[in-house]
Scaffold this motif. Structure first.
Motif, mmCIF file in Angstrom:
data_model
loop_
_atom_site.group_PDB
_atom_site.id
_atom_site.type_symbol
_atom_site.label_atom_id
_atom_site.label_comp_id
_atom_site.label_asym_id
_atom_site.label_seq_id
_atom_site.Cartn_x
_atom_site.Cartn_y
_atom_site.Cartn_z
ATOM 1 N N VAL A 283 -15.017 8.535 24.767
ATOM 2 C CA VAL A 283 -15.392 9.931 24.987
ATOM 3 C C VAL A 283 -15.050 10.700 23.720
ATOM 4 O O VAL A 283 -14.052 10.402 23.054
ATOM 5 N N ALA A 284 -15.897 11.651 23.352
ATOM 6 C CA ALA A 284 -15.765 12.335 22.066
ATOM 7 C C ALA A 284 -15.723 13.841 22.254
ATOM 8 O O ALA A 284 -16.403 14.391 23.130
ATOM 9 N N VAL A 285 -14.919 14.496 21.397
ATOM 10 C CA VAL A 285 -14.882 15.956 21.277
ATOM 11 C C VAL A 285 -15.200 16.290 19.827
ATOM 12 O O VAL A 285 -14.495 15.855 18.911
ATOM 13 N N VAL A 286 -16.265 17.061 19.625
ATOM 14 C CA VAL A 286 -16.752 17.388 18.290
ATOM 15 C C VAL A 286 -16.785 18.898 18.146
ATOM 16 O O VAL A 286 -17.293 19.598 19.032
ATOM 17 N N THR A 287 -16.242 19.410 17.041
ATOM 18 C CA THR A 287 -16.310 20.838 16.748
ATOM 19 C C THR A 287 -17.291 21.067 15.604
ATOM 20 O O THR A 287 -17.338 20.290 14.646
ATOM 21 N N VAL A 288 -18.070 22.139 15.721
ATOM 22 C CA VAL A 288 -19.109 22.470 14.741
ATOM 23 C C VAL A 288 -19.003 23.958 14.411
ATOM 24 O O VAL A 288 -18.919 24.789 15.323
ATOM 25 N N PRO A 289 -19.005 24.337 13.118
ATOM 26 C CA PRO A 289 -18.992 25.765 12.748
ATOM 27 C C PRO A 289 -20.364 26.391 12.962
ATOM 28 O O PRO A 289 -21.123 26.625 12.015
ATOM 29 N N SER A 290 -20.689 26.688 14.207
ATOM 30 C CA SER A 290 -22.034 27.175 14.536
ATOM 31 C C SER A 290 -22.299 28.563 13.965
ATOM 32 O O SER A 290 -23.467 28.929 13.763
ATOM 33 N N HIS A 291 -21.244 29.342 13.715
ATOM 34 C CA HIS A 291 -21.465 30.696 13.182
ATOM 35 C C HIS A 291 -21.961 30.670 11.739
ATOM 36 O O HIS A 291 -22.438 31.697 11.227
ATOM 37 N N LEU A 292 -21.870 29.521 11.066
ATOM 38 C CA LEU A 292 -22.366 29.393 9.701
ATOM 39 C C LEU A 292 -23.772 28.827 9.636
ATOM 40 O O LEU A 292 -24.382 28.825 8.574
ATOM 41 N N ILE A 293 -24.283 28.359 10.762
ATOM 42 C CA ILE A 293 -25.625 27.771 10.800
ATOM 43 C C ILE A 293 -26.632 28.872 11.090
ATOM 44 O O ILE A 293 -26.577 29.529 12.138
ATOM 45 N N GLN A 294 -27.552 29.107 10.172
ATOM 46 C CA GLN A 294 -28.505 30.198 10.305
ATOM 47 C C GLN A 294 -29.659 29.853 11.231
ATOM 48 O O GLN A 294 -30.183 30.717 11.930
ATOM 49 N N ASP A 295 -30.055 28.590 11.242
ATOM 50 C CA ASP A 295 -31.189 28.174 12.056
ATOM 51 C C ASP A 295 -30.719 27.986 13.496
ATOM 52 O O ASP A 295 -30.106 26.972 13.842
ATOM 53 N N ARG A 296 -30.983 28.972 14.360
ATOM 54 C CA ARG A 296 -30.522 28.895 15.747
ATOM 55 C C ARG A 296 -31.316 27.869 16.555
ATOM 56 O O ARG A 296 -30.792 27.289 17.515
ATOM 57 N N ALA A 297 -32.570 27.634 16.174
ATOM 58 C CA ALA A 297 -33.354 26.616 16.883
ATOM 59 C C ALA A 297 -32.778 25.229 16.646
ATOM 60 O O ALA A 297 -32.691 24.406 17.567
ATOM 61 N N LEU A 298 -32.344 24.974 15.424
ATOM 62 C CA LEU A 298 -31.726 23.686 15.117
ATOM 63 C C LEU A 298 -30.388 23.555 15.820
ATOM 64 O O LEU A 298 -30.042 22.462 16.305
ATOM 65 N N MET A 299 -29.640 24.644 15.937
ATOM 66 C CA MET A 299 -28.373 24.600 16.667
ATOM 67 C C MET A 299 -28.623 24.342 18.147
ATOM 68 O O MET A 299 -27.837 23.664 18.812
#
Length: 388
Positions: A283-299
């Protein structure tokens, strides 16, 4: 028309067998018994605790084995890192094996910052009832009689928790003792120790992500976490912690440019990671800096490639930090999706007005006060309508 042949009086050896049907009695399959796990009461899926009891409640009792939890980081990466430490600390206490990969901090430094486990009687504080005095003033008794209607109001529990205990409690003000931490087996992946090359033009995955998946696959195959592997020894759970994927430290320009050159590298990695975990006791827990990703569709595509997804919105540095409505909390928690097994669509929880706070010793997720007051006023309004 021929008469039916009678079998009365014939010996039992000449009779036709009675169990000629192809249907068989359904028997219960024996579940795998692994310390630190329990089957889900809803679907029988094997669950592990995240280390945060309120988060386990939101996810339907815990994290299902073979799934991925995505945590969208807050702007200062303080509370998302705290959830990751809780997840790894729970694995140490349950004697699960760990796999920690990082591009910035050394995995050994992350393990040294794990919170220390605490006792149940310290974690659960029960208020001591004060003895009632025999000589109370009469006006105070009358004041209690005025509020007779409020005695029937339901007690809204702000802290999210289930009736059955699962997981442990931890003290974030103290670090775990080295003797406890070293008892757990940990596999490390430090990006600086794995030199990467530029990926080929036809590849959609970065070399850093490809090396990470390769290292993880080797651990799953060599340590017996593959479900298809023969059970040569007692089974165990592999907990995978991957902080700050998608940042520039991994060689990914997803958070640096509006039109990144490797825009689909992270999504391809999640696709391979989820496919790998489906056939393994991991089982995995992954953190991603989503506030730095401009493309919301890709997020959004990255979120849909994960099984569980939550986002942390910290009040630090914002106007809500000084707002009296949020004085009891440190941020908001948004549930993006919760897995819904045997269904194409994801499931959203009933509670959407959630907030988190970091106490002196604990990280908890609660319902906001406004939601609590609203539930009380709705009950009071309904009771008034019934009396009219």
């Amino acid at each position: 028309m021929a008469a039916p042949v009678s079998t009365v009086g014939k010996p039992s050896a000449e009779r036709l067998p009675l169990n000629t049907t192809s249907f068989q009695k359904k028997t219960r399959t024996k579940l795998i018994s692994i310390p630190g796990t329990r089957p889900s009461v809803q679907n029988g899926q094997l669950l592990v605790s995240t280390g945060v009891t309120s988060l386990d409640y939101l996810l339907g009792g815990g994290l299902a084995v073979g799934t991925v939890l995505l945590v969208e980081e807050d702007r200062y990466d303080s509370y998302s890192r705290m959830i990751l430490k809780y997840f790894l600390a729970e694995g140490v206490v349950c004697r699960h094996e760990l796999f920690v990969a990082s591009a910035q901090d050394n995995p050994d430094d992350i393990l040294q910052e794990l919170p220390a486990p605490i006792l149940d009687d310290v974690a659960i504080h029960k208020p001591v009832e004060q003895p009632r005095l025999s000589c109370e003033p009469q006006d105070s008794l009358d004041a209690m009689k005025i509020a007779w209607r409020y005695q029937n109001l339901p007690k809204v529990q702000s802290a999210l928790a289930s009736s059955s205990r699962f997981g442990h409690y931890y003290d974030v003000s103290k670090t775990m003792e080295p003797e406890i931490r070293q008892a757990a087996k940990c596999h490390r992946f430090y990006l600086t120790e794995h030199p990467t090359q530029s990926p080929p033009t036809h590849s959609t995955m970065l070399e850093s992500y490809s090396a990470l998946l390769k290292s993880l696959q080797e651990v799953i195959n060599s340590e017996g976490f593959d479900v298809a592997a023969p059970m040569s020894k007692s089974r165990n759970i592999l907990r995978i912690g991957l902080p700050s994927l998608g940042s520039a430290l991994w060689g990914d320009d997803l958070s640096c440019h509006d039109n990144p050159r490797n825009g689909h590298a992270l999504a391809t990695f999640f696709y391979g990671l989820r496919a790998m975990l489906r056939s393994s006791l991991a089982v995995a827990v992954v953190t991603v800096p989503s506030h730095l990703i401009q493309d919301r569709a890709l997020m959004g595509n990255i979120t849909r490639l994960c099984d569980n997804a939550i986002a942390l919105e910290s009040f630090k540095g914002s106007e809500r930090e000084t707002n009296p409505l949020y004085k009891d909390y440190h941020g908001l928690l948004h549930v993006r999706q919760v897995p819904h097994l045997n269904c194409l669509a994801s499931k959203l929880p009933d509670h959407k007005d959630l907030a988190f706070k970091l106490k002196r010793k604990q990280f908890t997720i609660e319902l906001k006060r406004s939601c609590e007051l609203l539930q009380k006023w709705i009950f009071l309004f309904r009771s008034l309508l019934c009396t009219l």
